[in-house]
Design a protein around this motif. Sequence first.
Motif, mmCIF file in Angstrom:
data_model
loop_
_atom_site.group_PDB
_atom_site.id
_atom_site.type_symbol
_atom_site.label_atom_id
_atom_site.label_comp_id
_atom_site.label_asym_id
_atom_site.label_seq_id
_atom_site.Cartn_x
_atom_site.Cartn_y
_atom_site.Cartn_z
ATOM 1 N N THR A 299 -82.697 46.419 -26.925
ATOM 2 C CA THR A 299 -83.328 46.750 -25.642
ATOM 3 C C THR A 299 -83.142 45.623 -24.646
ATOM 4 O OG1 THR A 299 -84.985 48.119 -26.750
ATOM 5 C CG2 THR A 299 -85.502 47.356 -24.531
ATOM 6 N N TRP A 300 -83.336 44.391 -25.107
ATOM 7 C CA TRP A 300 -83.175 43.228 -24.226
ATOM 8 C C TRP A 300 -81.739 43.140 -23.706
ATOM 9 C CZ3 TRP A 300 -79.890 39.073 -24.438
ATOM 10 C CH2 TRP A 300 -80.153 38.016 -23.561
ATOM 11 N N LEU A 301 -80.767 43.376 -24.587
ATOM 12 C CA LEU A 301 -79.362 43.280 -24.191
ATOM 13 C C LEU A 301 -79.029 44.312 -23.117
ATOM 14 C CD1 LEU A 301 -76.782 41.667 -25.025
ATOM 15 C CD2 LEU A 301 -76.157 43.657 -26.387
ATOM 16 N N ALA A 302 -79.554 45.528 -23.286
ATOM 17 C CA ALA A 302 -79.307 46.583 -22.300
ATOM 18 C C ALA A 302 -79.904 46.210 -20.943
ATOM 19 C CB ALA A 302 -79.894 47.904 -22.789
ATOM 20 N N LEU A 303 -81.123 45.680 -20.948
ATOM 21 C CA LEU A 303 -81.770 45.282 -19.700
ATOM 22 C C LEU A 303 -81.047 44.097 -19.058
ATOM 23 C CD1 LEU A 303 -85.522 45.559 -20.775
ATOM 24 C CD2 LEU A 303 -84.269 47.104 -19.257
#
Length: 218
Positions: free
Chosen positions: A163-167
């Motif tokens: 999730t962090w990588l996508a954001l």
Amino acid sequence: RDELDRRAKAELQAAKERTLEAEISAQRAKDSLRRVELEVGKRVEHRAAELAETQRTQARADPRAHGDSGGRAAGGGEHPAFRHIQLDEETGHATPITPIEYSQAAFSRMDHSAPTAAFSNPVVASAVLAELAAAYRVYQCPMEVKVSPKWNEKKSGDPAYATWLALAASSKAECLRSGLVAQGVPRSMIAARTDLSGGGLPHLFTFLFPGRVDSEPS
């Protein structure tokens, strides 16, 4: 002793079940991100197609304003000499020769805030984006900004990291779009998206002119 053996086996089984649940959860998170990415990609393609059709309609209505090159030299000017980007006039793909770097906090489970990106060297980033803006003034067509982050293999099974990588990638894409707007490219002509497959170039800019050869660079 038999009781201890039973407890050990029960604990081992419970640990295996927890591991399996974690793996299933991680896979579900990846599948969810992939569905979101595909949906966003479809919307970007639809919007780009609409913008391209608008450009073609305008070109047919006033050919003198758009030249006779099928949208490739709509601005009527000569192609500028580039030092910071490499532009393929067949596919419309533009890749930075000069790297664009960001200052962005690393992933941390203790930090639940959404990651934000900023150029670590604004002067260098501005030079790259200025050449992209110059190319836009030649083509006068919609363009796409794509950011492809690299996965940390050790954390690839962590849903929070995914999730962090996508954001983080979305923040970088928006940073690039804002930089292009600052260089004079209309925001409505820029579509920003991310590719979380782990492959591809870190940054890819594509000019969506009519008749281009649609192929991804390796």
